[in-house]
Scaffold this motif. Structure first.
Motif, mmCIF file in Angstrom:
data_model
loop_
_atom_site.group_PDB
_atom_site.id
_atom_site.type_symbol
_atom_site.label_atom_id
_atom_site.label_comp_id
_atom_site.label_asym_id
_atom_site.label_seq_id
_atom_site.Cartn_x
_atom_site.Cartn_y
_atom_site.Cartn_z
ATOM 1 N N PHE A 192 0.830 -1.204 0.000
ATOM 2 C CA PHE A 192 0.000 0.000 0.000
ATOM 3 C C PHE A 192 0.866 1.257 0.000
ATOM 4 O O PHE A 192 0.554 2.240 -0.682
ATOM 5 C CB PHE A 192 -0.898 -0.008 1.238
ATOM 6 N N VAL A 193 1.964 1.226 0.731
ATOM 7 C CA VAL A 193 2.825 2.409 0.863
ATOM 8 C C VAL A 193 3.453 2.779 -0.464
ATOM 9 O O VAL A 193 3.468 3.951 -0.855
ATOM 10 C CB VAL A 193 3.902 2.163 1.937
ATOM 11 N N ASN A 194 3.992 1.792 -1.196
ATOM 12 C CA ASN A 194 4.607 2.102 -2.493
ATOM 13 C C ASN A 194 4.714 0.831 -3.317
ATOM 14 O O ASN A 194 5.523 -0.048 -3.004
ATOM 15 C CB ASN A 194 5.986 2.740 -2.312
ATOM 16 N N TYR A 195 3.930 0.745 -4.381
ATOM 17 C CA TYR A 195 3.880 -0.458 -5.206
ATOM 18 C C TYR A 195 5.195 -0.713 -5.935
ATOM 19 O O TYR A 195 5.589 -1.866 -6.143
ATOM 20 C CB TYR A 195 2.736 -0.346 -6.226
ATOM 21 N N TYR A 196 5.902 0.365 -6.340
ATOM 22 C CA TYR A 196 7.156 0.186 -7.076
ATOM 23 C C TYR A 196 8.194 -0.518 -6.207
ATOM 24 O O TYR A 196 8.824 -1.488 -6.626
ATOM 25 C CB TYR A 196 7.679 1.551 -7.533
ATOM 26 N N PHE A 197 8.378 -0.041 -4.997
ATOM 27 C CA PHE A 197 9.355 -0.660 -4.113
ATOM 28 C C PHE A 197 8.892 -2.040 -3.660
ATOM 29 O O PHE A 197 9.720 -2.907 -3.370
ATOM 30 C CB PHE A 197 9.627 0.240 -2.913
ATOM 31 N N PHE A 198 7.596 -2.243 -3.605
ATOM 32 C CA PHE A 198 7.086 -3.545 -3.185
ATOM 33 C C PHE A 198 7.504 -4.638 -4.162
ATOM 34 O O PHE A 198 7.765 -5.777 -3.752
ATOM 35 C CB PHE A 198 5.559 -3.493 -3.065
ATOM 36 N N VAL A 199 7.575 -4.314 -5.446
ATOM 37 C CA VAL A 199 8.018 -5.302 -6.436
ATOM 38 C C VAL A 199 9.413 -5.815 -6.070
ATOM 39 O O VAL A 199 9.665 -7.019 -6.046
ATOM 40 C CB VAL A 199 8.027 -4.687 -7.851
ATOM 41 N N GLY A 200 10.322 -4.897 -5.764
ATOM 42 C CA GLY A 200 11.663 -5.297 -5.367
ATOM 43 C C GLY A 200 11.668 -6.062 -4.055
ATOM 44 O O GLY A 200 12.458 -7.009 -3.866
ATOM 45 N N GLN A 201 10.787 -5.680 -3.137
ATOM 46 C CA GLN A 201 10.715 -6.366 -1.848
ATOM 47 C C GLN A 201 10.249 -7.801 -2.001
ATOM 48 O O GLN A 201 10.723 -8.695 -1.287
ATOM 49 C CB GLN A 201 9.789 -5.576 -0.916
ATOM 50 N N VAL A 202 9.350 -8.045 -2.935
ATOM 51 C CA VAL A 202 8.900 -9.417 -3.194
ATOM 52 C C VAL A 202 10.064 -10.271 -3.693
ATOM 53 O O VAL A 202 10.268 -11.405 -3.244
ATOM 54 C CB VAL A 202 7.743 -9.421 -4.215
ATOM 55 N N VAL A 203 10.844 -9.720 -4.621
ATOM 56 C CA VAL A 203 12.018 -10.443 -5.127
ATOM 57 C C VAL A 203 12.989 -10.727 -3.988
ATOM 58 O O VAL A 203 13.506 -11.842 -3.843
ATOM 59 C CB VAL A 203 12.709 -9.628 -6.245
ATOM 60 N N PHE A 204 13.218 -9.721 -3.164
ATOM 61 C CA PHE A 204 14.158 -9.891 -2.053
ATOM 62 C C PHE A 204 13.650 -10.936 -1.064
ATOM 63 O O PHE A 204 14.432 -11.778 -0.579
ATOM 64 C CB PHE A 204 14.366 -8.558 -1.341
ATOM 65 N N LEU A 205 12.365 -10.893 -0.748
ATOM 66 C CA LEU A 205 11.797 -11.866 0.185
ATOM 67 C C LEU A 205 11.957 -13.291 -0.331
ATOM 68 O O LEU A 205 12.252 -14.214 0.446
ATOM 69 C CB LEU A 205 10.316 -11.566 0.423
ATOM 70 N N ALA A 206 11.748 -13.463 -1.625
ATOM 71 C CA ALA A 206 11.911 -14.798 -2.201
ATOM 72 C C ALA A 206 13.353 -15.272 -2.044
ATOM 73 O O ALA A 206 13.601 -16.429 -1.645
ATOM 74 C CB ALA A 206 11.502 -14.779 -3.674
ATOM 75 N N LEU A 207 14.317 -14.407 -2.330
ATOM 76 C CA LEU A 207 15.727 -14.754 -2.155
ATOM 77 C C LEU A 207 16.032 -15.052 -0.686
ATOM 78 O O LEU A 207 16.728 -16.023 -0.358
ATOM 79 C CB LEU A 207 16.615 -13.613 -2.644
ATOM 80 N N PHE A 363 18.875 -0.945 -3.096
ATOM 81 C CA PHE A 363 20.059 -1.054 -2.246
ATOM 82 C C PHE A 363 19.755 -0.820 -0.764
ATOM 83 O O PHE A 363 20.581 -1.148 0.087
ATOM 84 C CB PHE A 363 21.143 -0.088 -2.721
ATOM 85 N N TYR A 364 18.615 -0.237 -0.421
ATOM 86 C CA TYR A 364 18.273 -0.113 0.997
ATOM 87 C C TYR A 364 18.118 -1.487 1.623
ATOM 88 O O TYR A 364 18.439 -1.685 2.810
ATOM 89 C CB TYR A 364 16.993 0.723 1.182
ATOM 90 N N MET A 365 17.636 -2.469 0.839
ATOM 91 C CA MET A 365 17.524 -3.831 1.348
ATOM 92 C C MET A 365 18.906 -4.442 1.536
ATOM 93 O O MET A 365 19.164 -5.163 2.505
ATOM 94 C CB MET A 365 16.672 -4.660 0.384
ATOM 95 N N LEU A 366 19.783 -4.138 0.614
ATOM 96 C CA LEU A 366 21.159 -4.596 0.735
ATOM 97 C C LEU A 366 21.833 -3.986 1.955
ATOM 98 O O LEU A 366 22.563 -4.670 2.691
ATOM 99 C CB LEU A 366 21.920 -4.231 -0.542
ATOM 100 N N THR A 367 21.598 -2.689 2.220
ATOM 101 C CA THR A 367 22.234 -2.054 3.378
ATOM 102 C C THR A 367 21.717 -2.635 4.689
ATOM 103 O O THR A 367 22.449 -2.651 5.694
ATOM 104 C CB THR A 367 22.023 -0.535 3.382
ATOM 105 N N LEU A 368 20.484 -3.122 4.715
ATOM 106 C CA LEU A 368 19.980 -3.765 5.934
ATOM 107 C C LEU A 368 20.756 -5.056 6.211
ATOM 108 O O LEU A 368 21.128 -5.331 7.359
ATOM 109 C CB LEU A 368 18.483 -4.056 5.805
ATOM 110 N N ILE A 369 21.017 -5.837 5.174
ATOM 111 C CA ILE A 369 21.792 -7.068 5.361
ATOM 112 C C ILE A 369 23.252 -6.735 5.666
ATOM 113 O O ILE A 369 23.913 -7.434 6.443
ATOM 114 C CB ILE A 369 21.673 -7.967 4.119
ATOM 115 N N MET A 370 23.784 -5.673 5.080
ATOM 116 C CA MET A 370 25.139 -5.228 5.432
ATOM 117 C C MET A 370 25.199 -4.828 6.902
ATOM 118 O O MET A 370 26.181 -5.130 7.600
ATOM 119 C CB MET A 370 25.550 -4.056 4.539
ATOM 120 N N SER A 371 24.156 -4.165 7.388
ATOM 121 C CA SER A 371 24.103 -3.806 8.811
ATOM 122 C C SER A 371 24.021 -5.053 9.676
ATOM 123 O O SER A 371 24.643 -5.126 10.750
ATOM 124 C CB SER A 371 22.906 -2.893 9.075
ATOM 125 N N LEU A 372 23.258 -6.037 9.213
ATOM 126 C CA LEU A 372 23.166 -7.312 9.939
ATOM 127 C C LEU A 372 24.534 -7.986 10.016
ATOM 128 O O LEU A 372 24.942 -8.476 11.080
ATOM 129 C CB LEU A 372 22.157 -8.223 9.236
#
Length: 804
Positions: A192-207, A363-372
């Motif tokens: 709901f917040v942003n459909y464009y970024f959600f597409v990338g989040q779905v890919v990331f979640l699957a990975l 890359f914000y998703m990548l930076t979260l894993i880098m922080s982890l």
């Protein structure tokens, strides 16, 4: 008084929120003071984020949320602004405030966003940290990464940064504890917040899920078929719950030709610019370049790509430490996969539905894993931090010195002598400032690590403070540098834009609908003034606009900026006034001829920092023709003549010739050989103006026009054609004919007629229905699957420490 007891899990999240907001306040408040209470930056932020916020705020409060008359030539409001604002809870916080307060809220909202990102990052990382303070440190790294600071330029990107950690946290909650409903809820929120970024989040979640499953993670690898199926149920229900916004958005953006650009050929395997590889690598070791001002790699063609991933203080040392450790960890596999995907164009494009346009906006998703990787490495015994820091320092120096000192030989065109220069960067002063910040950051890290082994708590406090300090330093430098790229803030935006056009007074105001033009001025300036315009910088507009402009020789990708060479479309589009900002760009009067740069315009007055010119051949909205040509005939005309031809004859689609004839039009037999002079243009304008409607008024549902005609005719309106429009003539339904390559016409009978066009957002009603049903189904799902009551966690075995 008894002290309020805050549970541990909430205490550290609250600490992260306050620390993030405090750090952000130190960054943003000085600029707010300098800009008289506003926070202004440069480029897209000034010309899109600020006016979009205020316009959408006013639109919602006024109830005029169906069709936006101040977005380009007109646009589906929901379809155009769901990407930018409509799903953002931060935007909705502005609604109780008056319109004049909205620009002042941009800075405070940024402070809140950075604080929330720090908090949500902490919430996700807390599961993998032995102490809450370590999770707070990780939240700071995530919230103030190079990606976050780079994208101060793009205000609406921060919503994805804020909510994505909660989506990962929700998946972990399901996988670790089979907690029902939270994954569905945060799937809904992110979509709901942003459909464009959600597409990338779905890919990331699957990975994310697949890597952890095949890595043998206990709570992932041992999932039952039932629980796996229910995870999918939650995912589907979460997306379905967002359909109230998602469905009308999908129907709007599928008209946009920018989405049809798949990766193919060698460009799917290798980037077309070798500098882009260096740009990607350097973004992990240095603070981010300014958008549109690439410095490390000037010809990487990566402007606006959001290439930023540097972690303040730690840089890549935590990631390198995790990768060098011998013990197997799932996040080592995941981050390796992500780095490979960043380097391969087609894999990088997977995060945006395989669109070939280069962006690194995942890359914000990548930076979260880098922080982890960083925070978990701080609690492991098998990590050699000294080696990791040395590797980070070495790579930083190699990149910095290679780019900064590399000789380059060029030939002087005047005397054909060879000239040797040193450094490949475009802006040396800024470049060495970035290098210095990166090196000082690593030096401070070395100092902080002196307390690592024997004073862990003090080390964590020092490290967290160091992250905050470096974040402030590089953010202040970044934003200050950006503000130096534009002198519009105090010369134009504050005195003449943010006043809402209060000093503009024209005879047409409140009496006649008309559009305005801005000559070589700031993009979207009329939006600040709440006035319809033909100049617009907006990526998501009706497909009919994007169909129309290229046919008259105007590029329409992210903006509508018709040149003075296509002067005829001003009259076609009912443009009466032209503003020539005194403090911006060229003058509308050509200094060589002392004449306006378009025929038929004359100086009217000077108001609100602009010289104002009037179109002497203005045509009011709603006019008619005597003749027509087909779309095929129009396409055969020379491009330079098409805008002039649109004032001679109505262009109908090849399949609508009969409708043109029924509308009283005859065929224009010699459109290819007719006169296209300026005098003929003036005469055509007068003919069209003589047939114009006597009134044209807009409202929250559409527009109403009144016309008088001696015979049955088709009346043309330069309102973009969209499927959501319906029309009535004298109270009876009327067919809308698509004409003039993307606009609308309707047939009226002889005599006086009242024409009513009503707009209903396509997909909104069924979308709301799907959302309502989906929430009911989600409630039923929770009731049926949570038989022990409660929507609370199940008491599953705790994951072993080695799974970190």
């Amino acid at each position: 008084m008894e002290r309020l007891q805050i549970p541990d899990k909430h205490r550290y999240a609250l600490r992260a929120l306050l620390l993030g907001m405090g750090t952000a306040a130190v960054i943003f408040v000085p600029f707010m003071l300098y800009d008289k209470g506003y926070f202004l930056f440069y480029g897209d932020f000034n010309v899109q984020q600020v006016p979009f916020y205020q316009m959408c705020h006013d639109t919602i409060r006024s109830g005029n949320w169906r069709w936006s008359w101040t977005t380009d030539l007109g646009a589906n409001f929901i379809g155009s602004y769901s990407f930018y604002l409509l799903g953002s809870p931060f935007f909705w916080l502005t609604i109780p405030f008056p319109s004049a307060a909205v620009p002042y809220l941009m800075g405070p909202l940024y402070i809140l966003k950075f604080g929330c990102a720090c908090m949500t990052g902490c919430i996700y990382l807390r599961r993998y940290c032995q102490t809450g303070n370590l999770a707070v440190l990780g939240g700071m790294l995530y919230a103030f990464s190079g990606f976050s600071v780079y994208n101060v330029f793009f205000n609406h990107f921060h919503e994805a940064i804020v909510f994505f950690p909660l989506l990962l946290w929700a998946m972990d909650e399901y996988m670790y504890h089979r907690r029902r409903g939270v994954f569905a809820f945060f799937t809904f929120v992110c979509c709901f917040v942003n459909y464009y970024f959600f597409v990338g989040q779905v890919v990331f979640l699957a990975l994310y899920w697949l890597v952890r499953f095949f890595s043998g993670e206990p709570h992932y690898a041992k999932i039952t078929k039932k629980d796996f199926a229910l995870l999918w149920v939650e995912a589907v229900l979460g997306v379905a719950c967002s359909f109230a916004l998602l469905l009308p958005t999908l129907l709007a953006i599928t008209q946009n030709n920018r989405i049809n650009n798949p990766s193919n050929g060698w460009n799917a395997l290798l980037y077309d610019s070798n500098q882009r590889y260096m740009h990607i690598l350097s973004c992990f070791f240095f603070p981010p370049d300014l958008p549109a001002r690439a410095n490390f790699t000037p010809d990487s063609n990566s402007q606006w790509a959001s290439l930023g991933a540097w972690l303040p203080l730690f840089s890549m040392s935590g990631v390198i430490a995790a990768l060098q450790a011998k013990t197997k960890r799932w996040y080592k596999t995941l981050i390796t996969v992500l780095f490979v995907m960043a380097a391969v164009p087609v894999l990088n494009s997977a995060f945006q539905l395989f669109n070939a346009s280069y962006y690194a906006r995942w890359f914000y998703m990548l930076t979260l894993i880098m922080s982890l990787c960083t925070v978990t490495s701080l609690q492991r015994e098998d990590v050699d931090w000294g080696r990791a820091i040395r590797w980070t320092l070495a790579i930083t120096l190699v990149i910095g010195l290679s780019i900064g000192l590399m000789p380059s030989v060029t030939t002087n065109s005047d005397d054909n002598t060879k000239v040797t220069t040193y450094g490949l960067e475009k802006y040396p002063t800024r470049f060495w400032a970035y290098v210095s910040i990166a090196l000082v950051s690593l030096l401070l890290l070395v100092i902080v690590f002196k307390y690592y082994k024997h004073h862990k708590q003090f080390f964590l406090r020092m490290a967290t403070g160091g992250v905050a300090l470096i974040s402030v330093i590089y953010s202040l430098f970044y934003i200050t540098t950006g503000k130096t790229q534009s002198d519009d803030t105090h010369n134009e935006i504050i005195p003449y834009a943010l006043n809402g056009g209060a000093d503009i007074h024209l005879p047409s105001d409140g009496k006649q609908f008309c559009r305005i033009d801005v000559y070589d001025g700031m993009d979207n300036l009329p939006m600040y003034w709440k006035r319809p315009t033909i100049q617009a910088f907006h990526s998501i507009v009706p497909g009919s606009i994007m169909d129309f402009y290229p046919t008259v020789g105007v590029t329409r990708d992210v903006a509508s900026r018709p040149d003075v060479s296509v002067y005829a479309i001003r009259s076609l589009l009912s443009c009466r006034w032209l503003f020539d900002p005194i403090n911006h760009g060229q003058e509308f009067i050509d200094s060589s001829t002392n004449q306006p740069r378009m025929p038929g315009w004359s100086y009217y007055t000077t108001q609100n920092g602009s010289k104002i010119y009037e179109n002497q051949y203005f045509i009011p909205m709603g006019f008619s023709y005597d003749q027509y040509i087909t779309r095929s005939e129009y396409d055969l005309l020379p491009e330079a003549n098409r805008s002039l031809a649109l004032l001679k004859a109505l262009v109908v689609e090849d399949t609508d010739v009969q409708k043109a004839k029924e509308g009283g039009l005859t065929h224009f037999d010699k459109i290819d050989s007719t006169n296209y002079t300026e005098d003929r243009y003036f005469a055509d304008c007068k003919k069209r103006a003589a047939t114009a409607c006597s009134s044209f008024t807009t409202d929250n549902l559409g527009f109403t026009a009144k016309a008088t005609s001696a015979k049955e005719r088709l009346i043309f309106f330069s309102v973009p054609w969209e499927s959501g429009w319906s029309a009535e003539v004298n109270g009876s339904p009327a067919e809308i004919v698509k004409v003039n390559v993307g606009f609308m016409a309707v047939k009226v009978p002889a005599g006086e007629s009242t024409i009513r066009f009503t707009y209903s957002t396509p997909g909104l009603k069924p979308g709301v229905a799907v959302t309502a049903v989906s929430f009911v189904l989600l409630g039923g799902y929770l009731y049926a699957t949570d038989t022990t009551g409660r929507w609370r966690r199940k008491k599953l075995p705790a994951p072993p420490k080695t799974s970190n």
